[in-house]
Design a protein around this motif. Structure first.
Motif, PDB file in Angstrom:
ATOM      1  N   ASN A 157      35.489   5.963  58.559  1.00  0.00           N
ATOM      2  CA  ASN A 157      36.454   5.917  57.333  1.00  0.00           C
ATOM      3  C   ASN A 157      35.890   7.043  56.489  1.00  0.00           C
ATOM      4  OD1 ASN A 157      38.750   5.037  59.474  1.00  0.00           O
ATOM      5  ND2 ASN A 157      38.965   3.598  58.053  1.00  0.00           N
ATOM      6  N   LEU A 158      34.504   7.441  56.480  1.00  0.00           N
ATOM      7  CA  LEU A 158      33.913   7.971  54.929  1.00  0.00           C
ATOM      8  C   LEU A 158      33.921   9.192  55.307  1.00  0.00           C
ATOM      9  CD1 LEU A 158      31.219   5.233  54.167  1.00  0.00           C
ATOM     10  CD2 LEU A 158      33.223   5.824  52.667  1.00  0.00           C
ATOM     11  N   GLN A 159      34.407   9.932  54.173  1.00  0.00           N
ATOM     12  CA  GLN A 159      34.255  11.655  54.282  1.00  0.00           C
ATOM     13  C   GLN A 159      32.957  11.937  54.344  1.00  0.00           C
ATOM     14  OE1 GLN A 159      37.168  13.402  52.232  1.00  0.00           O
ATOM     15  NE2 GLN A 159      38.730  12.371  52.240  1.00  0.00           N
ATOM     16  N   PRO A 160      32.647  13.018  55.153  1.00  0.00           N
ATOM     17  CA  PRO A 160      30.913  12.961  54.834  1.00  0.00           C
ATOM     18  C   PRO A 160      30.617  13.467  53.165  1.00  0.00           C
ATOM     19  CG  PRO A 160      31.750  14.617  56.198  1.00  0.00           C
ATOM     20  CD  PRO A 160      33.336  14.194  56.001  1.00  0.00           C
ATOM     21  N   LEU A 161      31.166  13.439  52.289  1.00  0.00           N
ATOM     22  CA  LEU A 161      31.225  14.262  50.911  1.00  0.00           C
ATOM     23  C   LEU A 161      30.636  13.064  50.320  1.00  0.00           C
ATOM     24  CD1 LEU A 161      33.007  16.930  49.465  1.00  0.00           C
ATOM     25  CD2 LEU A 161      30.269  16.593  50.715  1.00  0.00           C
ATOM     26  N   ALA A 162      31.237  11.754  50.624  1.00  0.00           N
ATOM     27  CA  ALA A 162      31.124  10.282  50.370  1.00  0.00           C
ATOM     28  C   ALA A 162      30.046   9.479  51.103  1.00  0.00           C
ATOM     29  CB  ALA A 162      32.397   9.426  50.487  1.00  0.00           C
ATOM     30  N   ALA A 193      34.073   7.700  46.192  1.00  0.00           N
ATOM     31  CA  ALA A 193      33.548   6.116  46.673  1.00  0.00           C
ATOM     32  C   ALA A 193      32.179   5.854  45.279  1.00  0.00           C
ATOM     33  CB  ALA A 193      32.722   6.843  47.312  1.00  0.00           C
ATOM     34  N   LEU A 194      32.420   7.198  44.803  1.00  0.00           N
ATOM     35  CA  LEU A 194      31.354   6.774  43.509  1.00  0.00           C
ATOM     36  C   LEU A 194      32.350   5.359  42.450  1.00  0.00           C
ATOM     37  CD1 LEU A 194      29.144   9.613  42.252  1.00  0.00           C
ATOM     38  CD2 LEU A 194      28.927   8.055  42.829  1.00  0.00           C
ATOM     39  N   LYS A 195      33.309   5.740  42.262  1.00  0.00           N
ATOM     40  CA  LYS A 195      33.943   4.904  41.151  1.00  0.00           C
ATOM     41  C   LYS A 195      33.844   3.169  41.508  1.00  0.00           C
ATOM     42  CE  LYS A 195      37.013   7.946  39.784  1.00  0.00           C
ATOM     43  NZ  LYS A 195      38.437   9.197  39.189  1.00  0.00           N
ATOM     44  N   LEU A 196      34.898   3.247  43.340  1.00  0.00           N
ATOM     45  CA  LEU A 196      35.034   2.298  43.854  1.00  0.00           C
ATOM     46  C   LEU A 196      33.121   1.788  43.609  1.00  0.00           C
ATOM     47  CD1 LEU A 196      36.956   2.694  46.878  1.00  0.00           C
ATOM     48  CD2 LEU A 196      37.462   1.885  44.107  1.00  0.00           C
ATOM     49  N   VAL A 197      31.774   1.873  43.533  1.00  0.00           N
ATOM     50  CA  VAL A 197      30.912   0.540  43.736  1.00  0.00           C
ATOM     51  C   VAL A 197      31.041   0.628  42.719  1.00  0.00           C
ATOM     52  CG1 VAL A 197      28.750   1.286  43.513  1.00  0.00           C
ATOM     53  CG2 VAL A 197      29.689   3.124  45.789  1.00  0.00           C
ATOM     54  N   CYS A 198      31.078   1.428  41.746  1.00  0.00           N
ATOM     55  CA  CYS A 198      30.800   0.894  40.215  1.00  0.00           C
ATOM     56  C   CYS A 198      31.787  -0.454  39.700  1.00  0.00           C
ATOM     57  CB  CYS A 198      31.090   1.899  39.309  1.00  0.00           C
ATOM     58  SG  CYS A 198      30.233   3.409  38.959  1.00  0.00           S
ATOM     59  N   ALA A 199      33.357  -0.206  40.480  1.00  0.00           N
ATOM     60  CA  ALA A 199      34.356  -1.041  40.317  1.00  0.00           C
ATOM     61  C   ALA A 199      33.738  -2.597  41.555  1.00  0.00           C
ATOM     62  CB  ALA A 199      35.597  -0.872  40.819  1.00  0.00           C
ATOM     63  N   HIS A 247      30.497  -5.808  47.845  1.00  0.00           N
ATOM     64  CA  HIS A 247      31.434  -5.296  49.351  1.00  0.00           C
ATOM     65  C   HIS A 247      32.572  -4.307  49.072  1.00  0.00           C
ATOM     66  CE1 HIS A 247      32.822  -7.317  53.224  1.00  0.00           C
ATOM     67  NE2 HIS A 247      33.037  -6.216  53.019  1.00  0.00           N
ATOM     68  N   LEU A 248      32.109  -3.459  49.761  1.00  0.00           N
ATOM     69  CA  LEU A 248      33.528  -1.809  49.467  1.00  0.00           C
ATOM     70  C   LEU A 248      33.825  -1.627  51.049  1.00  0.00           C
ATOM     71  CD1 LEU A 248      34.362   0.404  47.442  1.00  0.00           C
ATOM     72  CD2 LEU A 248      32.419   1.443  48.889  1.00  0.00           C
ATOM     73  N   VAL A 249      35.291  -2.292  51.282  1.00  0.00           N
ATOM     74  CA  VAL A 249      36.423  -1.436  51.961  1.00  0.00           C
ATOM     75  C   VAL A 249      36.466   0.304  52.248  1.00  0.00           C
ATOM     76  CG1 VAL A 249      38.155  -2.269  53.670  1.00  0.00           C
ATOM     77  CG2 VAL A 249      37.263  -3.950  52.225  1.00  0.00           C
ATOM     78  N   LEU A 293      37.729   7.946  51.705  1.00  0.00           N
ATOM     79  CA  LEU A 293      37.114   8.594  50.831  1.00  0.00           C
ATOM     80  C   LEU A 293      36.286   9.338  50.426  1.00  0.00           C
ATOM     81  CD1 LEU A 293      35.833   4.687  49.817  1.00  0.00           C
ATOM     82  CD2 LEU A 293      37.984   5.204  48.492  1.00  0.00           C
ATOM     83  N   GLY A 294      36.815  10.263  48.828  1.00  0.00           N
ATOM     84  CA  GLY A 294      36.530  11.125  49.464  1.00  0.00           C
ATOM     85  C   GLY A 294      34.813  11.142  47.757  1.00  0.00           C
ATOM     86  N   ALA A 295      34.502  11.814  47.917  1.00  0.00           N
ATOM     87  CA  ALA A 295      32.881  12.115  47.011  1.00  0.00           C
ATOM     88  C   ALA A 295      33.191  10.710  45.939  1.00  0.00           C
ATOM     89  CB  ALA A 295      32.139  13.088  46.855  1.00  0.00           C
TER      90      ALA A 295
END
Length: 376
Positions: free
Chosen positions: A134-139, A87-93, A76-78, A82-84
């Motif tokens: 709230n996600l940025q386009p690159l994320a 976003a990847l760092k939080l997905v990993c976490a 679950h990612l809230v 977030l930038g690109a």
């Protein structure tokens, strides 16, 4: 606080999502059917939108609880702004994936290896992104690229994008074309009707252990639907305050008059604080040209905007960002900046004061110590 008074085993109208209290209303059943269809496909993106408090997170959690135990590895990612790379760092976490390096390639390789491992063990990976508006386009683009991971002909990751109604408009932007092509199911969770509003209240009370109390005057439910707009979280807020009023007044039978008293109290509470806009105008009133008409002078100049040569992708990205920025968000950011500056100023003054003390102490003449006459 009032559970013992009504003979309840738990709080029936808590604001936090709880699958135990899930009520299958008509809009929820429809939305859940779309979600089940999307999950069975096991690929791409599933989009769930709805008003704040409509029950989006609750329906997702209920769906996950209904799946075969252990067959789905969900993260679950809230999201915020977030930038690109973030976003990847939080997905990993969120998946608990350790990453040896800090580069983008390291994160992608670690995620792909994790997804393949889970797939070979007969499990499916599911990413749930809340507040997706709230996600940025690159994320968003990075999340789309993750959906390209495959093991043979099987997709390694499926993603739920959960957002507020404006996310539907964001998805229609030209920069979201490739993402739209990956959406396998989408649904919008609407409000409850008057009938479901009553059934929702009775259902939650029953789940909380209610038997013969509290009881409600029939006229309460049409008024409750009118004041809440059929949004479950608003219903919870009103009913929680209503039960509290009944407890304080030692009433087990709740009336329309009591509900109207609660509504009036909440309206007073909401109107008691000055508006954020008024506060900001007062805060910056001492500055020159701080009024509403204080626009930059170049905005009033005649300017041929067609001569600006801007990259189309850049323009699309700027448009997406501008549509998300509201006056309230801007005001909040300015307030945070102001507080940050004040904190830095206070810290700087403390450091300056300490340095002055150190310098003053160093400049004091030292007391002459005993001397020893050495032989010549």
């Amino acid at each position: 606080m009032y559970e013992a008074f009504y003979g309840l085993s738990s709080k029936p109208f808590q604001l936090n999502p709880d699958p135990r209290f899930y009520y299958s209303s008509k809009p929820h059943r429809r939305a859940r059917s779309y979600l089940v269809y999307g999950v069975m496909r096991g690929e791409g993106f599933i989009v769930i939108t709805g008003e704040v408090g409509a029950g989006k997170t609750t329906i997702v959690r209920d769906l996950l609880d209904s799946l075969e135990n252990g067959s789905v590895v969900a993260a679950h990612l809230v999201s915020t702004q977030l930038g690109a790379e973030d976003a990847l760092k939080l997905v990993c976490a969120a998946f608990g994936v350790p990453v040896r390096g800090t580069g983008k390639a390291d994160m992608l390789m670690a995620l792909e290896a994790f997804f393949i491992t889970q797939t070979t063990q007969g499990k499916r990976c599911l990413l749930i992104v809340d507040e997706a508006q709230n996600l940025q386009p690159l994320a968003v683009e990075e999340l789309r690229m993750l959906s390209n991971f495959q093991f043979g002909d099987q997709a390694l990751l499926q993603t739920f994008l959960v957002g507020q109604p404006e996310f539907r408009e964001i998805l229609q932007g030209p920069s979201m074309l490739q993402l739209r092509q990956r959406i396998t199911a989408r649904c919008h969770l609407g409000p409850l009707d008057e009938e479901d509003t009553r059934a929702y209240v009775e259902h939650r009370l029953k789940c909380a252990g209610a038997t013969d109390k509290p009881t409600f005057e029939p006229a309460i439910f049409p008024a409750l639907f009118q004041h809440s707009g059929g949004i479950p979280r608003r219903i919870n807020t009103l009913c929680d305050r209503l039960l509290l009023l009944g407890y304080l007044s030692e009433m087990t039978h709740l009336t329309l008059e009591a509900l109207n008293e609660v509504v009036a109290e909440m309206q007073v509470e909401n109107s008691a604080a000055p508006s954020r806009v008024a506060e900001d105008q007062e805060r910056w009133a001492h500055l020159p040209n701080a009024g509403a008409s204080a626009a930059p002078t170049w905005l009033n100049d005649d300017m041929d905007l067609s001569e600006l040569a801007l990259d189309a992708n850049l323009v699309d990205g700027m448009n997406d960002q501008l549509t998300r920025v509201s006056a309230e968000q801007l005001s909040t950011r300015l307030l945070r900046m102001e507080r940050s500056v004040l904190r830095q100023e206070r810290i700087s003054l403390e450091i300056l004061s300490s340095l002055k003390k150190i310098v003053a102490a160093a400049r004091k003449p030292r007391a002459a110590g005993p001397t020893t006459d050495l032989p010549k």
